[in-house]
Design an enzyme around this catalytic site. Structure first.
Site, PDB file in Angstrom:
ATOM      1  N   SER A 146       0.824  -1.204   0.000  1.00  0.00           N
ATOM      2  CA  SER A 146       0.000   0.000   0.000  1.00  0.00           C
ATOM      3  C   SER A 146       0.858   1.253   0.000  1.00  0.00           C
ATOM      4  O   SER A 146       1.974   1.266   0.552  1.00  0.00           O
ATOM      5  CB  SER A 146      -0.853  -0.019   1.272  1.00  0.00           C
ATOM      6  OG  SER A 146      -1.437   1.232   1.479  1.00  0.00           O
ATOM      7  N   TYR A 202      -1.726   0.325  10.004  1.00  0.00           N
ATOM      8  CA  TYR A 202      -1.975  -0.435   8.783  1.00  0.00           C
ATOM      9  C   TYR A 202      -0.762  -0.364   7.852  1.00  0.00           C
ATOM     10  O   TYR A 202      -0.269  -1.382   7.357  1.00  0.00           O
ATOM     11  CB  TYR A 202      -3.225   0.115   8.093  1.00  0.00           C
ATOM     12  CG  TYR A 202      -3.378  -0.294   6.655  1.00  0.00           C
ATOM     13  CD1 TYR A 202      -3.752  -1.582   6.322  1.00  0.00           C
ATOM     14  CD2 TYR A 202      -3.137   0.620   5.622  1.00  0.00           C
ATOM     15  CE1 TYR A 202      -3.883  -1.957   4.994  1.00  0.00           C
ATOM     16  CE2 TYR A 202      -3.271   0.261   4.302  1.00  0.00           C
ATOM     17  CZ  TYR A 202      -3.643  -1.032   3.989  1.00  0.00           C
ATOM     18  OH  TYR A 202      -3.761  -1.397   2.677  1.00  0.00           O
ATOM     19  N   LYS A 206       2.167  -3.376   6.442  1.00  0.00           N
ATOM     20  CA  LYS A 206       2.596  -3.648   5.059  1.00  0.00           C
ATOM     21  C   LYS A 206       4.116  -3.511   4.945  1.00  0.00           C
ATOM     22  O   LYS A 206       4.781  -4.313   4.284  1.00  0.00           O
ATOM     23  CB  LYS A 206       1.897  -2.693   4.089  1.00  0.00           C
ATOM     24  CG  LYS A 206       0.379  -2.869   4.046  1.00  0.00           C
ATOM     25  CD  LYS A 206      -0.015  -4.187   3.426  1.00  0.00           C
ATOM     26  CE  LYS A 206      -1.505  -4.410   3.371  1.00  0.00           C
ATOM     27  NZ  LYS A 206      -1.878  -5.721   2.834  1.00  0.00           N
TER      28      LYS A 206
HETATM   29  C1  UD1 Z   1      -5.922   4.107   3.034  1.00  0.00           C
HETATM   30  C2  UD1 Z   1      -4.483   3.904   2.777  1.00  0.00           C
HETATM   31  C3  UD1 Z   1      -4.320   3.247   1.450  1.00  0.00           C
HETATM   32  C4  UD1 Z   1      -5.063   1.956   1.464  1.00  0.00           C
HETATM   33  C5  UD1 Z   1      -6.511   2.216   1.748  1.00  0.00           C
HETATM   34  C6  UD1 Z   1      -7.223   0.900   1.898  1.00  0.00           C
HETATM   35  C7  UD1 Z   1      -3.250   5.650   3.905  1.00  0.00           C
HETATM   36  C8  UD1 Z   1      -2.630   6.945   3.796  1.00  0.00           C
HETATM   37  N1  UD1 Z   1      -3.827   5.183   2.782  1.00  0.00           N
HETATM   38  O1  UD1 Z   1      -6.386   4.998   2.055  1.00  0.00           O
HETATM   39  O2  UD1 Z   1      -2.971   3.003   1.190  1.00  0.00           O
HETATM   40  O3  UD1 Z   1      -4.926   1.284   0.232  1.00  0.00           O
HETATM   41  O4  UD1 Z   1      -6.612   2.902   2.980  1.00  0.00           O
HETATM   42  O5  UD1 Z   1      -8.430   1.062   2.522  1.00  0.00           O
HETATM   43  O6  UD1 Z   1      -3.249   5.024   4.934  1.00  0.00           O
HETATM   44  N2  UD1 Z   1     -12.824  10.105   3.734  1.00  0.00           N
HETATM   45  C9  UD1 Z   1     -13.836  10.895   4.202  1.00  0.00           C
HETATM   46  N3  UD1 Z   1     -14.977  10.286   4.664  1.00  0.00           N
HETATM   47  C10 UD1 Z   1     -15.135   8.942   4.682  1.00  0.00           C
HETATM   48  C11 UD1 Z   1     -14.088   8.133   4.192  1.00  0.00           C
HETATM   49  C12 UD1 Z   1     -12.937   8.751   3.728  1.00  0.00           C
HETATM   50  O7  UD1 Z   1     -13.736  12.111   4.218  1.00  0.00           O
HETATM   51  O8  UD1 Z   1     -16.182   8.458   5.152  1.00  0.00           O
HETATM   52  C13 UD1 Z   1     -11.603  10.742   3.232  1.00  0.00           C
HETATM   53  C14 UD1 Z   1     -10.358  10.335   4.006  1.00  0.00           C
HETATM   54  O9  UD1 Z   1     -10.132  11.183   5.081  1.00  0.00           O
HETATM   55  C15 UD1 Z   1      -9.297  10.438   2.930  1.00  0.00           C
HETATM   56  C16 UD1 Z   1     -10.029  10.120   1.630  1.00  0.00           C
HETATM   57  O10 UD1 Z   1     -11.409  10.292   1.915  1.00  0.00           O
HETATM   58  O11 UD1 Z   1      -8.841  11.734   2.856  1.00  0.00           O
HETATM   59  C17 UD1 Z   1      -9.807   8.704   1.167  1.00  0.00           C
HETATM   60  O12 UD1 Z   1     -10.007   7.849   2.278  1.00  0.00           O
HETATM   61  P1  UD1 Z   1     -10.081   6.275   2.144  1.00  0.00           P
HETATM   62  O13 UD1 Z   1     -10.939   5.919   0.994  1.00  0.00           O
HETATM   63  O14 UD1 Z   1     -10.442   5.738   3.482  1.00  0.00           O
HETATM   64  O15 UD1 Z   1      -8.636   5.836   1.759  1.00  0.00           O
HETATM   65  P2  UD1 Z   1      -7.228   6.265   2.421  1.00  0.00           P
HETATM   66  O16 UD1 Z   1      -7.351   6.413   3.869  1.00  0.00           O
HETATM   67  O17 UD1 Z   1      -6.684   7.397   1.625  1.00  0.00           O
END
Ligand code: UD1
Length: 329
Positions: free
Chosen positions: A122, A146, A150
């Protein structure tokens, strides 16, 4: 390339099922070991001549025996916990599944005839970027547990390879998103945490509201930037990586992203356009362990594998996801 026997853990999950589909399309023989704790029966294919599905924890004695009795040429390992936010509250789930279980698999593989391992890593291994786009030389300083799990497995893979026990490819996914463009994968996630599934669940009324985590990041609109990469593009990269380690006999660490960042608000706005309605949302505080911006340099993947993203425009990602969620209504 020659038809091969491929073992896949977590092959009924989101990314795993897309890769299995591509492997079957190329004529390989596949065994999937998945306990369906987060995978879906909908992602289990019915092609009985080249596909076997076993519902089992891959790291159990039975799971490992079944997998290696199949005499796979290559093992793809997808089964894992992936909610980065949850890993900060429950590291024990992540140490158990992502580290201990994976080490059991690596140990068993190192003692088997199979010397080839494809690992789902990841972008979370990098932590807060010191520069963007992120290339594979960037220091590894995960911000969440997490990401550490990895990194820990990557370090073990390096040692097992150095000691002559295996070849491996470690694929550092950025934000996997989208669904098979030919509509052949229909399983939706059970406990969605990622942005797109959460947006979709809100759109179909399965949850009341989308929380947007943080609006004060140093980005163009204050919300986090991420690199959304289509699962069909990821699947293609897995097959190319397999070919690479088999043909070249070398290990590989590679970023898989589309080299574009989209903000949470941009994703939301385009999703509203595609779906054709407003999605209820509210702005809340930051989620622990979230870096402000993450996007990949995909130069190495292009140079070494000849891979580049083809279906990863935000529109294609959102449209293909919406099709599946709409059909689930
Ligand atoms: C994280 C990991 C990524 C991994 C993925 C798997 C990090 C930095 N990245 O991605 O490598 O493959 O998880 O699940 O750890 N968000 C909201 N509201 C929500 C959900 C998400 O605002 O309900 C925002 C988050 O704050 C983030 C973005 O959307 O800024 C993407 O979030 P998400 O889809 O959870 O993925 P990552 O956390 O970026």
């Amino acid at each position: 390339m020659n038809k091969m026997k491929i073992g896949v853990t977590g092959g009924a999950g989101y990314i795993g099922s897309h890769v299995v589909l591509s492997l079957l399309e190329q004529g390989h023989q596949v065994i999937v070991i998945d306990d369906l704790s987060s995978g879906s029966m909908k992602n289990v294919f019915s092609d009985e001549s080249s596909y076997t599905f076993i519902q089992e924890d891959f790291s159990s004695e039975k799971g490992l025996k079944t997998l290696f009795d199949f005499l796979p040429d290559v093992v793809f390992h997808f089964a894992a916990q992936k909610a980065a936010g949850v890993s900060m509250q429950h590291p024990e789930h992540f140490s158990k599944h992502n580290i201990r279980s994976t080490l059991k698999l690596i140990e068993a593989l190192s003692q088997s005839e199979c010397g080839n391992f494809i690992f789902s890593s990841s972008a979370a291994v990098y932590g807060k970027p010191e520069y963007l786009p992120l290339d594979e030389e960037h220091p590894l300083r995960p911000l969440n547990y997490y990401g550490f799990t990895k990194q820990c497995i990557e370090e073990n893979l390096k040692w097992f390879s150095r000691l002559g026990k295996m070849r491996f490819a470690s694929l550092r996914y950025f934000n996997a998103a989208g669904y098979n463009i030919n509509n052949q994968i229909q399983g939706i996630e059970k406990d969605a945490n990622n942005l797109l599934p959460v947006i979709m669940e809100t759109a179909i009324g399965k949850r009341p509201i989308l929380d947007i985590f943080g609006t004060d990041y140093d980005t163009k609109d204050g919300t986090c930037l991420r690199d959304y990469i289509h699962t069909d593009d990821l699947a293609k990269a897995h097959l190319l990586s397999m070919e690479y380690i088999l043909k070249e006999g070398k290990d590989l660490f590679v970023n898989l992203g589309g080299a574009k960042g989209a903000s949470v608000l941009e994703v939301l706005q385009l999703a509203e356009e595609v779906i054709g309605k407003k999605i209820p949302h509210r702005f809340v505080g930051r989620r622990e362990g979230d870096p402000p911006a993450l996007f990949a340099s995909s130069e190495k993947a292009y140079k070494i594998l000849g891979w580049k993203a083809e279906h990863s425009s935000l529109k294609e990602v959102i449209e293909s996801t919406w099709k599946v969620y709409f059909a689930s209504l």
